[in-house]
Design a protein around this motif. Structure first.
Motif, PDB file in Angstrom:
ATOM      1  N   ASN A 141     -34.784  64.877  -0.792  1.00 27.33           N
ATOM      2  CA  ASN A 141     -35.899  65.815  -0.934  1.00 27.33           C
ATOM      3  C   ASN A 141     -37.115  65.219  -1.628  1.00 27.33           C
ATOM      4  OD1 ASN A 141     -34.690  68.632  -0.073  1.00 27.33           O
ATOM      5  ND2 ASN A 141     -33.125  67.662  -1.334  1.00 27.33           N
ATOM      6  N   ALA A 142     -37.044  63.942  -1.981  1.00 28.26           N
ATOM      7  CA  ALA A 142     -38.138  63.315  -2.732  1.00 28.26           C
ATOM      8  C   ALA A 142     -39.439  63.271  -1.928  1.00 28.26           C
ATOM      9  CB  ALA A 142     -37.737  61.917  -3.176  1.00 28.26           C
ATOM     10  N   TYR A 143     -39.347  62.966  -0.643  1.00 29.09           N
ATOM     11  CA  TYR A 143     -40.566  62.827   0.171  1.00 29.09           C
ATOM     12  C   TYR A 143     -41.334  64.144   0.239  1.00 29.09           C
ATOM     13  CZ  TYR A 143     -43.591  62.233   4.234  1.00 29.09           C
ATOM     14  OH  TYR A 143     -44.682  62.206   5.075  1.00 29.09           O
ATOM     15  N   ASP A 144     -40.624  65.237   0.560  1.00 30.85           N
ATOM     16  CA  ASP A 144     -41.296  66.534   0.683  1.00 30.85           C
ATOM     17  C   ASP A 144     -41.870  66.984  -0.656  1.00 30.85           C
ATOM     18  OD1 ASP A 144     -40.733  66.699   3.379  1.00 30.85           O
ATOM     19  OD2 ASP A 144     -38.863  67.811   3.081  1.00 30.85           O
ATOM     20  N   ALA A 145     -41.125  66.759  -1.734  1.00 27.19           N
ATOM     21  CA  ALA A 145     -41.614  67.162  -3.054  1.00 27.19           C
ATOM     22  C   ALA A 145     -42.858  66.377  -3.439  1.00 27.19           C
ATOM     23  CB  ALA A 145     -40.513  66.956  -4.092  1.00 27.19           C
ATOM     24  N   LEU A 146     -42.860  65.076  -3.169  1.00 29.08           N
ATOM     25  CA  LEU A 146     -44.006  64.251  -3.507  1.00 29.08           C
ATOM     26  C   LEU A 146     -45.221  64.610  -2.661  1.00 29.08           C
ATOM     27  CD1 LEU A 146     -45.051  62.023  -5.263  1.00 29.08           C
ATOM     28  CD2 LEU A 146     -44.105  60.347  -3.683  1.00 29.08           C
ATOM     29  N   LYS A 147     -44.998  64.940  -1.407  1.00 32.86           N
ATOM     30  CA  LYS A 147     -46.098  65.367  -0.538  1.00 32.86           C
ATOM     31  C   LYS A 147     -46.746  66.647  -1.068  1.00 32.86           C
ATOM     32  CE  LYS A 147     -47.146  66.745   4.221  1.00 32.86           C
ATOM     33  NZ  LYS A 147     -46.583  67.008   5.583  1.00 32.86           N
ATOM     34  N   ALA A 148     -45.926  67.610  -1.486  1.00 37.45           N
ATOM     35  CA  ALA A 148     -46.453  68.854  -2.044  1.00 37.45           C
ATOM     36  C   ALA A 148     -47.210  68.598  -3.344  1.00 37.45           C
ATOM     37  CB  ALA A 148     -45.310  69.841  -2.285  1.00 37.45           C
ATOM     38  N   ALA A 149     -46.685  67.705  -4.181  1.00 40.61           N
ATOM     39  CA  ALA A 149     -47.348  67.393  -5.455  1.00 40.61           C
ATOM     40  C   ALA A 149     -48.689  66.701  -5.226  1.00 40.61           C
ATOM     41  CB  ALA A 149     -46.438  66.513  -6.309  1.00 40.61           C
ATOM     42  N   ASN A 150     -48.761  65.802  -4.245  1.00 44.38           N
ATOM     43  CA  ASN A 150     -50.027  65.124  -3.950  1.00 44.38           C
ATOM     44  C   ASN A 150     -51.096  66.113  -3.475  1.00 44.38           C
ATOM     45  OD1 ASN A 150     -49.120  62.591  -4.674  1.00 44.38           O
ATOM     46  ND2 ASN A 150     -48.583  61.976  -2.590  1.00 44.38           N
ATOM     47  N   GLU A 151     -50.682  67.082  -2.661  1.00 44.32           N
ATOM     48  CA  GLU A 151     -51.645  68.082  -2.198  1.00 44.32           C
ATOM     49  C   GLU A 151     -52.088  68.987  -3.347  1.00 44.32           C
ATOM     50  OE1 GLU A 151     -49.824  70.093   1.056  1.00 44.32           O
ATOM     51  OE2 GLU A 151     -49.803  68.322   2.364  1.00 44.32           O
ATOM     52  N   ALA A 152     -51.166  69.326  -4.236  1.00 40.36           N
ATOM     53  CA  ALA A 152     -51.519  70.155  -5.394  1.00 40.36           C
ATOM     54  C   ALA A 152     -52.415  69.400  -6.363  1.00 40.36           C
ATOM     55  CB  ALA A 152     -50.254  70.629  -6.107  1.00 40.36           C
TER      56      ALA A 152
END
Length: 347
Positions: free
Chosen positions: A43-54
């Motif tokens: 789940n690291a990729y999806d979590a990091l993608k969401a954090a970058n957008e935030a």
């Protein structure tokens, strides 16, 4: 710009961060907080993608803690830390450090994260999946002013809510609560237009969805009326009905995008109520760093105090579509009832 470090230490990671900022021409630190993400490799990729957008709204230093469990006993006994550092355009509007921990380092993750926190800046800890039942007592959770979980990603979401209520500490929050913010705003605005007393309410949504329970508990706590929790095929929340002295108020969203607000004596209105992405939910939680007292009160109201509708009777006198474990009228669904495992999704 990306920098890979193998078998490294926290001090070497800090040094590489400074060198990376200089290399991309931004020596100053302009981040407003540290976001610590605790997750697994899947789940690291999806979590990091969401954090970058935030991070476009909240520039931050993002520390992704990935705990790698080795199958070999020899590898489990070997302590190792690998780091991937991203600065510039590769890290959104801040800095990103992906920390992969092996062996004994897994049990001391807080000692690795602590030297990497931004000085004099708030810390938010987020578990996209597999959150501890008491986040405030977790070694990494203890570093944060805010602790963000997601009950929807749990194997038993409703039981998870009960556990969260028992272990609640000021600063805890959940993305299942963030998902219902537009619903709460719309319902509050509707009640402002009708100066009448609410006598009861019903929340309809898919089964094993903690956002539905939280919305029902919020209504019951704030309005002090009985609230029925009924099940639909979804997606997510589908309808809220409130019975008042001047007729029924209905907010109906059958397709997960466009809702219809119906009020007695007024024309029906179409309102945008789309299901939001994880990045939007995370950005909302990063806007406030103080305890959310409304969430705490709603959570502590208790799932078991919600009302479930009586089962429909079939022609032969048995409950249609029910089985031996069907809920009794007027009682809440069992909190420990197991739901299918699923990943975090927006409501």
């Amino acid at each position: 710009m990306k920098i890979d470090l193998t078998e490294t230490t926290a001090s070497k990671v800090n040094k590489a961060l400074v060198e990376g900022r200089r290399a991309v021409g931004t020596p100053a630190v302009g981040m407003v907080l540290t976001l610590v993400i605790v997750t697994d490799e899947e789940n690291a990729y999806d979590a990091l993608k969401a954090a970058n957008e935030a991070s476009r709204e909240h520039p931050s230093r993002t520390l992704v803690v990935v705990k790698r469990v080795s199958r070999s006993p020899r590898d489990r006994a070997t302590a190792r830390l690998d780091a991937e550092i991203r600065v510039g355009t590769d890290a959104g509007s801040g800095e990103t450090v992906v920390l992969r921990m092996y062996g004994e380092v897994l049990h001391h993750a807080q000692s690795v994260v602590l030297p990497l926190l931004l000085p004099d800046a708030p810390v938010v800890v987020w578990w996209p999946v597999n959150a501890p039942l008491d986040p405030a007592k977790d070694p990494l959770g203890a570093l944060g002013q805010r602790r963000v979980t997601d009950s929807y990603a749990a194997e038993q979401p409703i039981a998870e809510l009960t556990g969260r209520a028992a272990a609640y500490t000021p600063g805890d929050t959940d993305l299942s609560w963030s998902r219902i913010t537009p619903w709460r705003s719309m319902l509050a605005a509707a009640l402002d237009q009708v100066p009448s007393r609410v006598k009861g309410a019903e929340v309809e949504g898919e089964e094993f969805n903690p956002s539905c329970e939280l919305l029902a508990m919020w209504l019951a706590d704030r309005l002090d009326v009985p609230v029925t929790r009924s099940v639909s095929s979804g997606p997510g929340l589908t309808a809220v009905r409130m019975q008042t002295d001047h007729g029924e108020i209905v907010l109906d969203r059958p397709d997960g995008s466009l809702a219809t607000l119906c009020m007695e004596g007024q024309p029906d209105r179409a309102v945008a109520l789309k299901r939001r992405e994880t990045s939007e939910l995370l950005a909302e939680e990063l806007r406030r760093l103080d305890p959310d007292d409304t969430y705490a009160a709603s959570l502590k109201y208790g799932v078991d105090r919600l009302v479930t509708p009586a089962p429909k009777q079939a022609g032969n006198g048995s409950a249609a579509g029910s089985d031996e474990t069907a809920d009794e009228p007027g009682k809440a669904a069992p909190a420990g009832k197991k739901a299918p495992a699923k990943k975090a999704a927006s409501k």
